[in-house]
Design a protein around this motif. Structure first.
Motif, PDB file in Angstrom:
ATOM      1  N   SER A 495       0.598  -1.045  -0.115  1.00 24.16           N
ATOM      2  CA  SER A 495       0.222  -0.432  -0.069  1.00 24.16           C
ATOM      3  C   SER A 495       0.784   0.747  -0.034  1.00 24.16           C
ATOM      4  N   PHE A 496       1.803   1.245  -0.129  1.00 24.51           N
ATOM      5  CA  PHE A 496       2.979   2.111  -0.167  1.00 24.51           C
ATOM      6  C   PHE A 496       3.521   2.529  -1.279  1.00 24.51           C
ATOM      7  N   SER A 497       3.244   2.192  -2.383  1.00 20.56           N
ATOM      8  CA  SER A 497       4.428   1.628  -3.241  1.00 20.56           C
ATOM      9  C   SER A 497       4.001   2.424  -4.404  1.00 20.56           C
ATOM     10  N   ALA A 498       2.884   3.871  -4.073  1.00 20.51           N
ATOM     11  CA  ALA A 498       2.721   5.049  -5.029  1.00 20.51           C
ATOM     12  C   ALA A 498       3.410   6.566  -4.874  1.00 20.51           C
ATOM     13  N   LEU A 499       3.679   5.507  -3.255  1.00 23.80           N
ATOM     14  CA  LEU A 499       4.126   6.892  -2.260  1.00 23.80           C
ATOM     15  C   LEU A 499       5.745   7.480  -2.943  1.00 23.80           C
ATOM     16  N   ASP A 500       6.059   9.067  -2.480  1.00 26.85           N
ATOM     17  CA  ASP A 500       7.786   8.967  -2.151  1.00 26.85           C
ATOM     18  C   ASP A 500       8.693   8.380  -1.233  1.00 26.85           C
ATOM     19  N   PHE A 501       9.641   8.323  -1.525  1.00 23.30           N
ATOM     20  CA  PHE A 501      10.783   7.494  -0.207  1.00 23.30           C
ATOM     21  C   PHE A 501      10.483   8.389   0.707  1.00 23.30           C
ATOM     22  N   VAL A 523       2.708  -5.972   3.837  1.00 25.40           N
ATOM     23  CA  VAL A 523       3.508  -6.517   2.356  1.00 25.40           C
ATOM     24  C   VAL A 523       4.253  -5.628   1.189  1.00 25.40           C
ATOM     25  N   ALA A 524       5.206  -5.475   0.825  1.00 26.04           N
ATOM     26  CA  ALA A 524       6.240  -4.396   0.227  1.00 26.04           C
ATOM     27  C   ALA A 524       6.805  -4.902  -0.884  1.00 26.04           C
ATOM     28  N   GLN A 525       7.194  -4.130  -1.978  1.00 27.83           N
ATOM     29  CA  GLN A 525       8.107  -4.612  -2.828  1.00 27.83           C
ATOM     30  C   GLN A 525       9.775  -4.006  -2.443  1.00 27.83           C
ATOM     31  N   ARG A 526       9.477  -2.755  -1.867  1.00 23.96           N
ATOM     32  CA  ARG A 526      10.374  -2.612  -1.309  1.00 23.96           C
ATOM     33  C   ARG A 526      11.206  -2.727  -0.159  1.00 23.96           C
ATOM     34  N   VAL A 527      12.705  -2.984  -0.613  1.00 17.84           N
ATOM     35  CA  VAL A 527      13.557  -2.988   1.330  1.00 17.84           C
ATOM     36  C   VAL A 527      13.142  -1.897   2.366  1.00 17.84           C
TER      37      VAL A 527
END
Length: 573
Positions: A495-501, A523-527
């Motif tokens: 749920s954070f995939s569309a957010l900038d760092f 659940v995430a794709q980004r470490v």
């Protein structure tokens, strides 16, 4: 279709009233040719003006009574048909609401939309015409034949010879048309699917310049529907010309032989005129019956599809008695496996872990590794094929779905917003949430800034599908919707995939404070999103291949190390 008609029971009083009114109208209609015959044979022939006026006045009164009965019958019939279709739509909708994702996948969204709208409309139209014709047509045909026999037996025999020809024609045409109308409904499903995909995927279509491809795809589906619809309607279209030919042939034959009988003094002119009118009434009734037979095959096909939805038993059901527990926010998987229908291999296999309140559990892995499948089993979108999913120490199959989902704040992989205001969308998570609660949820979700900049603030309208906000804004509003209900268990499915760092980091920091008494599963794709998690599960091809903190996994799990190297080194470069 007969099973669907059981839903008409609540309207039985209105139906009886409708049928009685149609009966009255039919009797008045049958009386008019007889009265006209009396005017011609008695009033006109004998020049009795008072008789003509008296019978003519009676004829006018009968016509007015018939008209009033017809108008009331139409009103009541429409009320029954529309009320029934409303109830049936509600039944179908409520049934669909009880479906698990398995049932949605087996029927398809486009088909469910068609069944809830177009198919029910077909049934509604048949009910409307049946209420009108199932009493009127038989009484009219039998009554007109009896009245004709009273006027002249020989001429009435002509009609009796023609009626079987019509019935056989109607039966044969309807028999061949029914399979075609079943195909028509399937073609409508396909067309709806193409249109729906085109409208929801319009950005992708344009960016890849696939407008021409989509036009061709739509034209193909549209042409398929047109061809089968034209074929079916051409076949049904034979009925009306056939009826008209037989009607005119009947009238010509009756007039030919009737004129001879009048010339011989065996039949009066008024009676001949009445017989011709009765022929018209019989043919008109048969035409109405043929129209009913035109609609019944299509409605039958629709009824089968509606019954398929109503008869479908959801795989996931509530237990007879729901168990309760004193535990709070504990999620446990015990040797859980699940395989999607038609898949060659299980989506997940042998999954075991426990997540506790105050703990952030992260799940990472490649595409198709089973991350979303795991979190979708917690709110019981799917049931485990093997093993147990426990919430607060109770198997989720031993809890009611409503009670289970009250404990969960779920943010799906694809953020979903509904038509309405921002306030409405946040209150979807907690009905009656105050502005203070909503504002707090927006602050935590890092959505307060962009909401406050909108002219209407919380009352700003969200378009269908959230098309008037960005992907990141949609995700933050979806997160706020989950936060406002203060659940025992938070589930964030990528749920954070569309957010900038920067926003991602601020959101995670705020969430850590907000969810310290709840269980959080991410659940995430980004470490970078999960580095600070208390525990990380690494998935590969449906199996857990790593379990520990970020530092532990970097040392001990090759797959996690590969993910870290590919992402963090890429960022450094």
């Amino acid at each position: 279709m007969l099973r669907l008609f059981k839903g008409l029971k609540p309207y039985w009083l209105t139906i009886v009233g409708t049928l009685l009114l149609i009966f009255v109208f039919t009797l008045t209609d049958l009386n008019l040719p007889n009265l006209m015959s009396d005017i011609v044979d008695t009033g006109i022939v004998e020049g009795d003006i008072s008789y003509i006026l008296r019978v003519g006045g009676l004829m006018l009164l009968v016509a007015l009574v018939g008209t009033a009965a017809s108008i009331l019958a139409n009103y009541l019939g429409a009320k029954v048909a529309i009320g029934y279709s409303r109830d049936l739509r509600q039944q179908v909708f409520e049934k669909v609401e009880s479906f698990s994702l398995n049932e949605f996948n087996s029927i398809g969204t486009a088909s469910l939309i068609t069944r809830t709208t177009n198919d029910i409309t077909q049934v509604q139209q048949v009910i409307l015409i049946m209420l009108r014709m199932m009493v009127q047509a038989p009484i009219m045909i039998v009554g007109a034949l009896i009245m004709s026999f009273e006027k002249d037996v020989e001429l009435t025999k002509i009609i009796i010879y023609i009626i079987p020809i019509l019935f056989i024609s109607i039966f044969l045409i309807a028999r061949f048309a029914m399979p075609m109308f079943q195909l028509v409904q399937k073609r409508i499903d396909k067309l709806n699917l193409v249109v729906r995909e085109n409208l929801t995927g319009t950005r992708v279509i344009r960016v890849f310049n696939k407008q021409k491809f989509e036009e061709d795809r739509f034209n193909e589906a549209n042409l398929d529907l047109t061809k089968i619809a034209m074929k079916a309607n051409r076949l049904m279209g034979l009925l009306m010309p056939l009826m008209m030919v037989l009607l005119n042939v009947s009238i010509v034959i009756v007039m030919w032989f009737g004129a001879q009988r009048v010339d011989l003094g065996e039949l009066q002119v008024g009676n001949l005129m009445a017989i011709i009118q009765y022929i018209g009434q019989i043919m008109f009734s048969l035409m109405m019956l043929s129209m009913m037979f035109v609609m019944i095959p299509r409605a039958q096909a629709s009824a089968v599809r509606i019954n398929e939805v109503l008869n479908m038993q959801p795989i996931i059901n509530d237990p007879k008695t729901s168990k309760t527990s004193d535990l709070h926010g504990v999620v446990e998987f015990k040797d859980v496996s699940y395989e999607y229908e038609g898949a060659e291999n299980p989506a997940i296999s042998g999954i075991s872990f426990t997540a506790k309140p105050g703990e952030i559990l992260a799940i990472i892995g490649g595409t198709g590794s089973g991350k979303s499948t795991i979190v979708n089993m917690i709110p019981r979108f799917y049931d485990a094929a093997k093993g147990q999913v426990l919430v607060n120490g109770i198997d989720v199959r031993d809890m009611s779905q409503e009670e289970l989902r009250q404990k969960i704040g779920y943010v799906p992989q694809k953020a979903v917003l509904f038509t309405g205001t921002i306030r409405d969308n946040i209150q979807y998570g907690l009905e009656g949430a105050t502005d203070e609660q909503i504002q707090h949820a927006l602050d935590v979700a890092q959505a307060a800034d962009f909401v406050s900049k909108k002219k209407e603030g919380l009352d700003s309208e969200i378009a269908q599908g959230g098309t008037n906000v960005s992907g990141g804004q949609k995700q933050r509003l979806s997160i706020a919707r989950a936060i406002v209900r203060k659940p025992e268990i938070y589930i964030f499915d990528d749920s954070f995939s569309a957010l900038d760092f920067k926003t991602d980091a601020k959101l995670r920091a705020a969430l850590k404070e907000e969810t310290k008494e709840a269980t959080t599963i991410i659940v995430a794709q980004r470490v970078s999103t999960i580095m600070d998690a208390d525990r990380i599960l690494v998935l590969n091809e449906g199996h857990i291949v790593g379990d520990g903190t970020h530092d532990e996994l970097v040392r001990n799990c090759d797959i996690y190390k590969e993910i870290v190297d590919s992402q963090l080194k890429g960022e450094e470069e």
